[in-house]
Design an enzyme around this catalytic site. Structure first.
Site, PDB file in Angstrom:
ATOM      1  CD  GLU A  16      -8.429  -0.952   4.062  1.00 37.08           C
ATOM      2  OE1 GLU A  16      -7.990  -0.628   5.179  1.00 37.08           O
ATOM      3  OE2 GLU A  16      -8.716  -0.131   3.182  1.00 37.08           O
ATOM      4  CG  ASN A  27      -1.855   1.150   1.278  1.00 30.60           C
ATOM      5  OD1 ASN A  27      -1.758   2.072   0.453  1.00 30.60           O
ATOM      6  ND2 ASN A  27      -2.768   1.137   2.215  1.00 30.60           N
ATOM      7  NE  ARG A  78     -11.183  12.889   2.755  1.00 31.72           N
ATOM      8  CZ  ARG A  78     -10.767  11.628   2.853  1.00 31.72           C
ATOM      9  NH1 ARG A  78     -11.539  10.704   3.409  1.00 31.72           N
ATOM     10  NH2 ARG A  78      -9.600  11.287   2.374  1.00 31.72           N
ATOM     11  NE  ARG A 104      -6.004   1.781  -0.379  1.00 30.06           N
ATOM     12  CZ  ARG A 104      -6.003   3.001   0.133  1.00 30.06           C
ATOM     13  NH1 ARG A 104      -4.872   3.546   0.538  1.00 30.06           N
ATOM     14  NH2 ARG A 104      -7.108   3.663   0.265  1.00 30.06           N
ATOM     15  CG  HIS A 126     -13.023   3.287   3.081  1.00 31.48           C
ATOM     16  ND1 HIS A 126     -13.773   4.174   3.797  1.00 31.48           N
ATOM     17  CD2 HIS A 126     -11.737   3.655   3.269  1.00 31.48           C
ATOM     18  CE1 HIS A 126     -12.979   5.059   4.389  1.00 31.48           C
ATOM     19  NE2 HIS A 126     -11.737   4.766   4.067  1.00 31.48           N
TER      20      HIS A 126
END
Ligand code: ADP
Length: 364
Positions: free
Chosen positions: A346, A7, A223, A73, A162
């Site tokens: 993940e 990643n 955010r 990823r 995600h």
């Protein structure tokens, strides 16, 4: 099959090394500060050398040839990649094209791919896209109601993110509930620094809270999540803000940080609440309210769910939040609906998808 998952961020590489089909983790690590002034790692190629050294030191490998595949990823696959893809020069070019939608992330992911190709040119590499799990969202849910040409010409639509985490959590939930994923309706809540909720019908994503970018939906660390687009235009006009400045405000200065004025970190918000900070309390109330609102909406579009799952830093460590959400939803959800905490992984999902793709190609 020994699989390395990567990643890659602009200044970091997070890696995990697995043995499949068991999915056993053999080693893991994080290389940071790549290309930063004080660091002796000038680029991702050098950082990959450190990754390989670390694998030797950890005795996960005795020769570099033991790495049989690499799974990367990749954040944005746009409408080009709705599945994991074996990396080829053509795929690299298409990932580059998708960079217009993820200008910070896709180029960093490509740096990792480039560094691995240089170091291990003959090893199979697979790109696993954050957007791919959401390929099953129907058109009426992914479209924004702006003139159609902006979809056709500019690709403006919901993509969702995600995906790898939501997919992993859904698979784990299926294991926990002892029911095939294809027979389950789930609402999965990924609550980390970034937050998103997905409605999963019979194992497939049918809606998700993030949109064209990760900005839409829930309130996150920094955010804003959902906001009236006209408020954004008003702010720009009134304060003479350039697109880059408003982007910073909405992505980096809003959310828990913007409301509380304390931190983007939920642990600090909770401390603030304990100390009596009104704005920390407001940030927390807004955060949980928005989650309940989305769960309620997804409950109805799914026609009910077998479980509501919570994952990532906030989802995995705050049983008091889950109790509060559960209490609020008590009048809506069925008595049999489970509220599950499912730690996400993940990297393992990327490893598994890489393994499955390579195995299927070998069979073919
Ligand atoms: P990322 O999206 O960067 O992977 P994480 O999944 O690590 O983020 O989640 C980060 C968030 O999880 C932060 O808001 C952090 O405060 C929160 N978190 C992590 N551990 C705990 C904990 N023990 N209690 C409360 N919140 C936690």
């Amino acid at each position: 099959m020994k699989i390395l998952t990567i990643n890659c961020g602009s200044s970091s590489i997070k890696y995990k090394f697995y043995s499949f089909p068991k999915g056993e983790s053999l080693s893991a690590g994080l290389i940071e500060h790549i290309g930063e002034g004080h660091s002796n790692l000038t680029d991702h190629a050098q950082a990959m050398k450190v990754v390989f050294d670390n694998l030797f030191k950890a005795r996960a490998i005795t020769s570099i040839g033991e790495i049989e595949a690499i799974g990367h990823r990749v954040v944005h696959g746009a409408e080009t990649f709705w599945q994991p893809h074996r990396i080829t020069p053509a795929v690299i070019n298409k990932i580059k094209e998708c960079s217009k939608f993820a200008p910070l992330h896709n180029p960093a992911n490509l740096e990792g791919i480039k560094a691995c190709t240089q170091a291990l040119p003959r090893v199979a590499q697979v790109a696993v896209f954050d957007t791919a799990f959401h390929h099953s969202i129907p058109e009426y849910a992914y479209m924004y109601a702006v003139p159609f040409e902006y979809y056709r010409r500019d690709g403006i639509r919901k993509y969702g993110f995600h995906g790898t985490s939501h997919q992993f959590v859904a698979q784990q939930a299926s294991r926990i509930l002892g029911k095939p994923l294809g027979k389950l309706n789930l609402i999965t809540c990924h609550l980390g620094n970034g937050c998103s909720i997905t409605a999963i019908q019979q194992g497939r994503s049918i809606d998700t809270s993030m949109g064209f970018t990760p900005l839409e939906g829930l309130i996150m660390g920094t955010r804003s999540g959902d906001i009236d687009a006209a408020a954004v235009l008003y702010l720009m006009e009134k304060n003479g803000l350039a697109p880059r400045e408003i982007d910073q405000i909405l992505n980096k200065k809003s959310g828990l940080l913007g409301i509380s004025g304390i931190s983007n970190d939920m642990r600090e918000i909770k401390k603030g609440v304990k100390k009596g900070s009104r704005r920390a309390r407001l940030a927390l109330d807004m955060f949980l309210y928005r989650i309940v609102k989305y769960i309620g909406a997804y409950w109805f579009i799914l026609g009910g769910a077998d479980a509501v799952c919570f994952t990532a830093g906030i989802g995995e460590h705050n049983p008091d939040f889950i109790a509060r959400i559960k209490k609020q939803l008590a009048g809506v959800v069925k008595k049999t609906t489970k509220f599950l905490v499912v730690p996400t992984n993940e990297e393992q999902m990327i490893g598994l998808l890489t393994y499955n793709l390579i195995k299927s190609k070998k069979r073919a």
